[in-house]
Motif scaffolding. Structure first.
Motif, PDB file in Angstrom:
ATOM      1  N   LYS A 156      25.490 -19.573 -46.306  1.00  0.00           N
ATOM      2  CA  LYS A 156      25.990 -20.135 -47.673  1.00  0.00           C
ATOM      3  C   LYS A 156      26.403 -20.770 -46.681  1.00  0.00           C
ATOM      4  O   LYS A 156      27.482 -20.819 -45.555  1.00  0.00           O
ATOM      5  N   LEU A 157      26.785 -22.073 -47.026  1.00  0.00           N
ATOM      6  CA  LEU A 157      27.160 -23.768 -46.743  1.00  0.00           C
ATOM      7  C   LEU A 157      27.628 -24.276 -47.546  1.00  0.00           C
ATOM      8  O   LEU A 157      27.078 -25.161 -48.195  1.00  0.00           O
ATOM      9  N   VAL A 158      28.423 -25.153 -47.048  1.00  0.00           N
ATOM     10  CA  VAL A 158      29.527 -25.836 -48.121  1.00  0.00           C
ATOM     11  C   VAL A 158      30.265 -27.219 -47.148  1.00  0.00           C
ATOM     12  O   VAL A 158      30.741 -27.133 -46.306  1.00  0.00           O
ATOM     13  N   VAL A 159      29.380 -27.938 -47.176  1.00  0.00           N
ATOM     14  CA  VAL A 159      29.753 -29.238 -46.826  1.00  0.00           C
ATOM     15  C   VAL A 159      30.701 -30.571 -47.932  1.00  0.00           C
ATOM     16  O   VAL A 159      29.677 -30.855 -48.852  1.00  0.00           O
ATOM     17  N   GLN A 160      32.194 -30.482 -47.991  1.00  0.00           N
ATOM     18  CA  GLN A 160      32.315 -31.466 -48.683  1.00  0.00           C
ATOM     19  C   GLN A 160      33.640 -32.620 -48.484  1.00  0.00           C
ATOM     20  O   GLN A 160      34.042 -31.754 -47.604  1.00  0.00           O
ATOM     21  N   ASN A 161      33.846 -33.303 -49.289  1.00  0.00           N
ATOM     22  CA  ASN A 161      34.933 -34.000 -48.847  1.00  0.00           C
ATOM     23  C   ASN A 161      34.625 -34.479 -46.876  1.00  0.00           C
ATOM     24  O   ASN A 161      35.978 -35.190 -46.381  1.00  0.00           O
ATOM     25  N   SER A 162      33.476 -35.102 -46.600  1.00  0.00           N
ATOM     26  CA  SER A 162      33.194 -35.344 -45.340  1.00  0.00           C
ATOM     27  C   SER A 162      32.165 -36.155 -45.178  1.00  0.00           C
ATOM     28  O   SER A 162      32.114 -36.505 -45.954  1.00  0.00           O
ATOM     29  N   THR A 163      31.993 -36.736 -44.030  1.00  0.00           N
ATOM     30  CA  THR A 163      31.610 -38.000 -43.425  1.00  0.00           C
ATOM     31  C   THR A 163      30.644 -37.389 -42.286  1.00  0.00           C
ATOM     32  O   THR A 163      30.710 -37.088 -41.560  1.00  0.00           O
TER      33      THR A 163
END
Length: 418
Positions: free
Chosen positions: A176-183
């Motif tokens: 599981k991979l979550v990338v959020q609110n990131s740059t």
């Protein structure tokens, strides 16, 4: 009286030691977490607001986890150009006010290194079960591998010297991979290269990636993904590259919606793409995406096309330059979707951003003062649909926390009215 004073001192020390924000000495190095210098195996917690200097390749071992708390700055040595290998789990959890930041020394954050290559990237092997980047900044990486690179020795990514590593590689089809609110910014190659897993990319910014090639979000077989509310500016090639290459199970299936793609594809030396590229039996659903000044419309590989179940709707196009508008027009290569907004004349369909000069040069650097929200009365409003299913509307659980893919909106693109 002495006994009373002694007991008071003990009580004070106990209360202080229980303070969750306390910075204590590391038992192995004797240093405080805000002064850590690391190399080799790492796990545990990097305390919030710490500065962690990475002197060589680091590895989160299988079965272990590294938690990086808000405000941590991870400084990569520009001589060693370290890789960040994850065999276990990685949870990088910042806040809007205090993001986690993977960077280099300030003196190296210059136009000279606009496309980084000053450290490797985060490379997660098939034993990495969970990886979370929330309010995290990755910048100035994408170094080229050598025979001495840990990734090459361990058979990770493309397992060869001379490869430019992405900012993030993930490969566990059961992970599981979550990338959020990131740059993710200032990387020499792909921003992300995902070869497996249940995946959410949401509310991120990608800019200034790919010096001579590379895409922002590059998804392969083995992936089920929701990709929503991302801004991609000035990627070398595509904002999204979608391919079932690798023939892993499951077949690539992505629902990509409400993303904004601006000025992508113009630095690509060939004509492979410039906004969204689909190929090799990828099963694709794309809705409510906004394409502004990109080199091409949604483009397919005619020799290895997408899965015929794929769905394309409600793409909104704007082109300031006529050559871009010409390459938006549907053809055997450029995909025509249902309810698309497209014209044949440069300047039509102005989306009315709050602050972005539409005539900005095709290869201009990103300006943090730009505002891609919509003005009241923008023609983009009401051009989206919401009657489609997401993969992870019910969410993915990482480290005990539930992360849901966001609901779609009735406008196109990633941002609503200011």
């Amino acid at each position: 009286m002495k006994r009373v004073l002694f007991l008071l001192m003990l009580a004070s020390a106990f209360i202080t030691s229980c303070d969750k924000d306390e910075v204590t000495n590391d038992p192995q190095t004797g240093t405080k977490p805000d002064e850590l210098s690391v190399t080799g195996e790492v796990s545990g917690t990097w305390a919030k607001n710490s500065i962690v200097t990475v002197k060589g390749d680091i590895v989160v071992p299988a079965g272990k986890s590294l938690i990086i708390q808000e405000g941590v700055t991870v400084v990569m040595d520009t001589v060693a150009k370290p890789e960040f290998i994850v065999h276990g789990n990685l949870y990088s959890v910042g806040t809007k006010e205090k993001p986690v930041k993977f960077t280099v020394i300030e003196a190296a954050r210059t136009v000279k290194y606009n496309f980084g290559r000053l450290w490797g990237g985060i490379l997660a092997s098939k034993t990495c079960a969970e990886l979370l980047l929330d309010n995290t900044i990755l910048e100035y990486g994408g170094a080229t591998t050598t025979e001495a690179s840990t990734s090459v020795k361990q058979g990770l990514y493309k397992a060869a010297s001379g490869e430019r590593v992405p900012a993030l590689w993930f490969s566990n089809v059961s992970g599981k991979l979550v990338v959020q609110n990131s740059t993710i910014r200032h990387f020499g190659e792909d921003a992300t290269y995902i070869e497996g897993g249940s995946v959410i990319f949401a509310n991120n910014i990608f800019h200034t990636t790919g010096e001579s090639g590379g895409d922002a979000i590059n998804l392969k077989s083995g992936v089920n993904a929701d990709v929503a509310y991302n801004l991609v500016y000035n990627a070398n090639t595509n904002g999204l590259k979608l391919s079932n290459v690798g023939e892993r199970t499951p077949q690539l299936f992505i629902v990509g919606y409400n993303n904004t793609f601006v000025n992508n594809g113009w630095r690509r030396p060939s004509v492979k793409g410039g906004s969204i590229w689909v190929e090799a039996s990828a099963n694709v659903e794309l809705h409510n995406n906004l394409l502004v000044n990109c080199r091409f419309g949604i483009k397919r590989d005619t020799k290895k096309p997408e899965d015929n179940r794929s769905v394309f709707t409600n793409t909104y196009y704007y082109g300031f330059y006529q050559d871009g508008v010409n390459q938006f027009q549907p053809s055997s290569e450029i995909i025509a979707g249902t309810n698309d907004v497209i014209s044949k004349t440069a300047g039509d369909n102005d989306p009315k951003f709050v602050n972005f000069p539409l005539g900005t040069a095709k290869d201009s650097n990103f300006d943090s003062n730009w505002d891609f929200r919509l003005q009241t009365g923008s023609p983009v409003l009401g051009k989206g649909i919401t009657n489609f299913k997401r993969n992870f509307a019910n969410g993915l659980t990482l480290n005990g926390q539930l992360y849901k893919s966001p609901e779609p909106s009735t406008y196109s693109g990633a941002f609503n009215v200011k």
